[in-house]
Design an enzyme around this catalytic site. Structure first.
Site, PDB file in Angstrom:
ATOM      1  N   LYS A  52     101.536  46.865  -9.331  1.00  0.00           N
ATOM      2  CA  LYS A  52     101.843  45.427  -9.334  1.00  0.00           C
ATOM      3  C   LYS A  52     102.372  45.006  -7.960  1.00  0.00           C
ATOM      4  CE  LYS A  52     102.673  45.440 -14.309  1.00  0.00           C
ATOM      5  NZ  LYS A  52     103.614  45.467 -15.436  1.00  0.00           N
ATOM      6  N   GLN A  96     109.854  45.617 -16.766  1.00  0.00           N
ATOM      7  CA  GLN A  96     108.861  46.610 -17.176  1.00  0.00           C
ATOM      8  C   GLN A  96     109.312  47.288 -18.470  1.00  0.00           C
ATOM      9  OE1 GLN A  96     105.862  46.990 -15.717  1.00  0.00           O
ATOM     10  NE2 GLN A  96     105.278  48.531 -17.194  1.00  0.00           N
ATOM     11  N   ASP A 119     105.469  37.282 -17.734  1.00  0.00           N
ATOM     12  CA  ASP A 119     104.896  38.206 -18.721  1.00  0.00           C
ATOM     13  C   ASP A 119     104.627  37.492 -20.053  1.00  0.00           C
ATOM     14  OD1 ASP A 119     104.159  40.838 -18.307  1.00  0.00           O
ATOM     15  OD2 ASP A 119     106.228  41.566 -18.227  1.00  0.00           O
TER      16      ASP A 119
HETATM   17  N1  GUN Z   1     104.549  47.815 -20.407  1.00  0.00           N
HETATM   18  C1  GUN Z   1     103.266  47.979 -20.808  1.00  0.00           C
HETATM   19  N2  GUN Z   1     102.553  46.850 -20.554  1.00  0.00           N
HETATM   20  C2  GUN Z   1     103.395  45.972 -19.996  1.00  0.00           C
HETATM   21  C3  GUN Z   1     103.241  44.647 -19.523  1.00  0.00           C
HETATM   22  O1  GUN Z   1     102.176  44.012 -19.563  1.00  0.00           O
HETATM   23  N3  GUN Z   1     104.357  44.079 -19.013  1.00  0.00           N
HETATM   24  C4  GUN Z   1     105.530  44.740 -18.958  1.00  0.00           C
HETATM   25  N4  GUN Z   1     106.577  44.093 -18.450  1.00  0.00           N
HETATM   26  N5  GUN Z   1     105.717  45.950 -19.403  1.00  0.00           N
HETATM   27  C5  GUN Z   1     104.637  46.576 -19.905  1.00  0.00           C
END
Ligand code: GUN
Length: 285
Positions: A52, A96, A119
């Protein structure tokens, strides 16, 4: 069978975001900013966060990662989120997941300012999605919808089976499909006779983290297959939840793993952060 190439589309979308960032910088001097909160040492989470961050660099965003130890207190994370909510250089905040067991995930997600919730996990944005209102939509299902649109695959009136009922993927995937006039079924770990449901589906969306869960005899001829799973096979290779080789001989479209939904998730994080930056710039003007 045609592949749904998420890698190619994500590259095209990244280019658009890069151009939009330049325009935004020229117009108001603002640089979109993303803050990522990473707690603990989970290698998969660290790898995702790294991807990311690299994507943010490629498109010209400002990004910062708050790397926190496994044993950090709830209060310390809350303090960081409050600080990020008030930081005008930060347009998007991403926590995350998963978080360590001693952390109250719901409380943290609810603390993120809804206008920085790139998100789409805050109940405010979840509510807006289920009501069909504009807001922030979770990146993975949003990426799936973009990918289908790119290939002119219309879900209207189609029998869509979503396998997996998580807040991150399955539930928002089902909401987006329903908002687009599909007939939607959600199957999950307690579903009796999964095959009965998937066999009747025009489109299958699966993201549960089980290698080869969807086999060739569970798919009807010509179905559209969207594989949202990411698993590490015994030979070290990344694979999805679908028995790709056998199923690809039966279906009309399928997403590869890797190179399908994964890159789209990152592209949508960029798109959501840009959207937040534009809204926040308007707010401040
Ligand atoms: N963990 C697995 N997929 C995601 C996601 O799309 N966003 C976040 N913040 N954590 C994750």
């Amino acid at each position: 069978m045609q592949l749904l190439d998420g890698k190619k589309l994500s590259q095209k979308l990244e280019l658009q975001v890069t151009n939009d960032v330049k325009t935004l910088k020229d117009k108001c001097g603002c640089t979109p900013g993303l803050a990522v909160v990473l707690v603990g040492q989970d290698p998969a989470s660290a790898a995702y966060v790294n991807m990311k961050k690299k994507a943010c660099d490629r498109v010209g965003f400002y990004s910062i990662t708050h790397d926190m130890p496994e044993n950090i207190s709830q209060e310390a994370i809350e303090k960081t989120i409050k600080m990020l909510n008030n930081d005008t250089n930060v347009d998007g905040i991403l926590i995350q997941l998963p978080l360590p067991a001693h952390i109250d995930e719901t409380k943290l997600l609810e603390l993120v300012a809804p206008e920085k919730d790139v998100d789409g996990f805050h109940p405010f944005n979840v509510g807006r999605l289920t009501t069909g209102l504009d807001g922030f939509v979770p990146c993975t299902p949003l990426g799936v919808m973009k990918l289908l649109a790119e290939y002119d695959i219309d879900v209207k009136g189609k029998n869509c089976v979503v396998v997996g009922a998580s807040n991150i993927v399955g539930k928002p995937m089902a909401s987006l499909l329903l908002n687009a006039d599909a007939t939607v079924e959600i199957c999950h770990i307690f579903t009796d006779d999964l095959k009965k449901h998937t066999l009747a589906a025009d489109m299958i969306f699966v993201g549960v983290g089980v290698i080869n869960l969807i086999k060739e005899d569970m798919v009807k001829d010509g179905a559209v297959i969207v594989d949202i799973g990411i698993n590490r096979a015994d030979n070290g290779k990344l694979v999805g939840d679908v028995d790709f080789k056998a199923v690809s001989e039966k279906c009309s479209y399928i997403t590869p793993v890797p190179g399908g939904v994964g890159p789209m998730t990152i592209a949508m994080l960029l798109a959501n952060t840009l959207k937040a930056a534009k809204l926040n710039a308007q707010e401040r003007a």
